[in-house]
Design an enzyme around this catalytic site. Structure first.
Site, PDB file in Angstrom:
ATOM      1  N   LYS A  88     -14.280   1.435  -3.775  1.00 27.09           N
ATOM      2  CA  LYS A  88     -15.340   1.902  -2.869  1.00 27.09           C
ATOM      3  C   LYS A  88     -16.366   2.734  -3.644  1.00 27.09           C
ATOM      4  O   LYS A  88     -17.576   2.545  -3.481  1.00 27.09           O
ATOM      5  CB  LYS A  88     -14.741   2.763  -1.755  1.00 27.09           C
ATOM      6  CG  LYS A  88     -13.902   2.002  -0.749  1.00 27.09           C
ATOM      7  CD  LYS A  88     -13.508   2.931   0.397  1.00 27.09           C
ATOM      8  CE  LYS A  88     -12.430   2.341   1.275  1.00 27.09           C
ATOM      9  NZ  LYS A  88     -11.914   3.308   2.261  1.00 27.09           N
ATOM     10  N   HIS A 119       7.529 -26.709  -0.031  1.00 22.50           N
ATOM     11  CA  HIS A 119       6.797 -27.778  -0.711  1.00 22.50           C
ATOM     12  C   HIS A 119       5.601 -27.232  -1.482  1.00 22.50           C
ATOM     13  O   HIS A 119       4.661 -27.963  -1.774  1.00 22.50           O
ATOM     14  CB  HIS A 119       6.375 -28.840   0.310  1.00 22.50           C
ATOM     15  CG  HIS A 119       7.560 -29.523   0.935  1.00 22.50           C
ATOM     16  ND1 HIS A 119       7.923 -30.800   0.641  1.00 22.50           N
ATOM     17  CD2 HIS A 119       8.502 -29.062   1.802  1.00 22.50           C
ATOM     18  CE1 HIS A 119       9.019 -31.123   1.314  1.00 22.50           C
ATOM     19  NE2 HIS A 119       9.388 -30.074   2.024  1.00 22.50           N
ATOM     20  N   GLU A 128       0.829  -1.207   0.000  1.00 21.73           N
ATOM     21  CA  GLU A 128       0.000   0.000   0.000  1.00 21.73           C
ATOM     22  C   GLU A 128       0.866   1.262   0.000  1.00 21.73           C
ATOM     23  O   GLU A 128       0.456   2.306  -0.509  1.00 21.73           O
ATOM     24  CB  GLU A 128      -0.914  -0.023   1.228  1.00 21.73           C
ATOM     25  CG  GLU A 128      -2.218   0.718   1.055  1.00 21.73           C
ATOM     26  CD  GLU A 128      -3.216   0.412   2.169  1.00 21.73           C
ATOM     27  OE1 GLU A 128      -2.917   0.697   3.336  1.00 21.73           O
ATOM     28  OE2 GLU A 128      -4.303  -0.112   1.871  1.00 21.73           O
TER      29      GLU A 128
END
Lengths: 445, 445
Positions: free
Chosen positions: B420, B306, B285
């Protein structure tokens, strides 16, 4: 039941003539897989497994799961990589990430042998205290360091606690005939289940590896296999224009060739989070070789819109998103009216959370594509056993095709040996003396 | 107490004259930060917070935590992004990922308001059934959709259950003076704690945002702050050659400019896993903007050796690793001798797991660097409160410096608004009518 691929958010990123150009490549890759001419063809067993599964073994899995559910409070599943991620992600998706805490139906299930942390193993032992415990140890050979060490410790606990009765509480998923674990199990009288020879770890979730822990968690494994079989039938369609799985494989290769180096798996259901880890192994281990491969990442939205969202919207433009869109969630809540509307959210009153979450998804896809991030959407009708089985097969098949398109062997993992060799040498394992000297010198010891 | 940066595994990837060239750039970036001349300087408060923290507020945090520990079985922390990741990762690192399940010391702590999933919230409600519950709602404004919706639901549950007594069980961490949540808290008589104006979400873990949940979990928050203060003093050293934090910031920018587009945070302690998520928000961010930034990823080794190990060893060469190396783990176990040595691991008998895990780390670093992946090692002496506080400050300071080196504002997140806005428009929020029409058309609705 089916996965629908939505391609409309690829506009401006992938053109239809590019897809046309890929059609013969995909056909060639599919032939490598279906005619077993491609690299790693010894490990194509998963391709027909949903149809050809050993019915007798399936019955034994059911019986063992019933026994464990009746006499066990805590099942510890010991495994790493493909012997760990599949079952865990299935349980979190189909039951809940809070399956253990909710404690409603079935024994608690913990995973061990998936790291080398003493404090982690110590806590697993603590979680077993005062509980009726069973073990499911999953290892082809029985000698992989992480699970073998955890099994040493946990087997010790079991034998100390149960004496000879411990044998009835230890279940081994291992090679059909060979290997340390198989020999030991036969001698000790532990029940065994089979990891087929032609199925690699990351393609093994629909064998006993994944199915036994799932069944213990109360998951309907017959329905899982039925979903996978349905996918096996539907996705055998060699018409490129109509095969969502083939198209997905093509698109991700086109995007990689266009410089999109990172694929981000995104879901709006928190219970999918661990499936993101399963996908990272499946694709990362299958394709990340010979200096090639899409780097696989995963996000849980909307949570991670408040962490990775900024980067995806506006950071380096080297990525694309593959959204797994569950049309129907596992459960739901409706937003109630607040007479005072203090939080200003009354425009949401009366809506189901799923509607809000869905609008968040659509809004995000439109925002990210406008920000320059191609978005692929894989639409899954619901979160249930059939869809899970379908989805697993879809992703495995897409991975095989995609790996052949990329020009790698999607069924080996030679790079995993490098750290093991070094670790053995540094730990003084007999036979590694020369390497040990070389490495110690590099470490300045 | 301190973080030591090990640079020896950068040989062949970063040369010393490159570091020399970066020294004046780093000095300039540090000046932007310390003299508050850089972009986003309104949000530099975290820089001196470990020293200048409000002592009266700290005492109130202690008192509230004691009360919660005495009268609560389940604390639900409601927040998203920086109001969620810090506390959760601290509790998992310093107590355990199994803190709730072990149930030994302190209330269970669940996180809500960090997604829009109805089934998730439904399960949080189920986990509260029959328990004594308190809420800690964390939101600067009180109107962020995810936490506000969860708070609506959970507040309703609390008032139904406790009536007027609910007020004594709701704790708000919010703006000092303004905003919906602050007004509501004052009216309802809920205790409030402050999110300082000059500290952004992802830099807020050492405020009440992180400290209250940590204290409820039994973490010594005075020690956390002491560790951070120590880091603040030590890392103020403007001598580039001696400042590990500055050097880390420089190296990651050098590697980015050399085409390493992905930074992978790697730890060998499973309890660090959630800290990886905190780091992803902090760096992603802060730096992912204006088309720039290192893509942050994280792995938990040896688990992910793995899964992602193959890719890191041998896939696309566009990445590097930053290893967080805890010299002393939280607890340990010793491997016992197996008289039969059936698993072939007796060469490890008598060794502590920490020694084995450490050799795995060293072996992996040597394997990955040989595979072409630069490795940075940040050595942390132990897993405890002081080291955690030090580490948090180290990473925040490195992030500020690194962002200025990259040429971005490391303290804003304009891209987070895009989804948003779209979501509000699609949900029919008043004032978004035009955008709604445009988006619905794009969705074909």
């Amino acid at each position: 039941m089916a996965i629908t691929l939505r391609e409309q958010y690829l506009e401006g990123f992938v053109s239809s003539h590019e897809m046309d150009c890929m059609a013969p490549q995909v056909a060639a890759a599919a032939a490598q897989l279906r005619q077993h001419t491609g690299a790693g063809s010894d490990f194509h067993g998963w391709l027909t497994l949903p149809r050809d599964y050993d019915k007798e073994e399936l019955a034994r899995i059911h019986a063992a799961a019933e026994k464990i559910r009746s006499d066990t409070d805590v099942l510890v599943v010991i495994g790493i990589g493909g012997s760990y991620l599949g079952a865990r992600s299935a349980i979190e998706l189909l039951r809940s990430p809070y399956y253990n805490a909710l404690g409603k139906d079935g024994p608690a299930i913990y995973f061990a042998g998936c790291n080398l942390s003493g404090s982690y193993l110590d806590e697993i032992l603590a979680l077993c205290e005062g509980k009726r415990v069973s073990l499911n140890v999953i290892s082809k050979s029985g000698t992989t360091t992480e699970p073998a060490l955890a099994f040493r410790v946990l087997r010790g606990m079991m034998e100390q606690r149960y004496g000879k009765e411990a044998a009835g509480r230890i279940y081994c998923t291992t090679d059909r005939a060979r290997g340390t674990l198989k020999s030991l199990a036969d001698r000790e009288g532990w029940q065994t289940f089979v990891i087929p020879d032609d199925v690699g770890g990351r393609y093994s979730v629909l064998t006993a590896v994944g199915l036994l822990p799932m069944a213990v968690a109360g998951i309907d494994i017959d329905a899982v296999l039925a979903g996978a079989q349905k996918a096996m039938q539907e996705l055998a369609n060699e018409d490129f224009s109509a095969n969502a799985c083939y198209r997905y494989a093509a698109i991700r290769n086109i995007l990689l060739r266009r410089g999109k180096a990172i694929e981000i798996y995104a879901s709006y259901e928190p219970r999918f989070t661990q499936m993101g880890e399963w996908l990272k192994q499946l694709y990362g281990e299958s394709e990340g070789k010979d200096g090639k491969g899409l780097f696989p990442a995963s996000v849980a939205f909307t949570t991670d819109l408040h962490s990775m969202g900024q980067f995806i919207q506006d950071g380096s433009r080297n990525l694309f998103e593959t959204v797994i869109d569950f049309i129907t969630p596992a459960a739901d809540l409706t937003v109630e009216e607040d007479p005072e509307n203090l939080d200003g959210l009354n425009f949401l009153s009366g809506m189901a959370m799923r509607q809000i979450n869905r609008r968040a998804m659509q809004g995000t896809i439109l925002a990210h594509t406008r920000g320059g991030v191609p978005n692929l959407v894989l639409e899954v009708p619901a979160i249930n056993e059939e869809e899970y089985g379908y989805m697993v097969y879809f992703f495995m098949l897409a991975c095989g095709i995609s790996g052949y398109l990329l020009g790698v062997n999607p069924f080996d993992q030679p790079g995993v040996e490098a750290y093991k060799k070094n670790m053995f040498a540094l730990l003084g394992k007999p036979g590694y003396e020369d390497l040990r000297q070389e490495l110690l010198a590099k470490l300045g010891e």
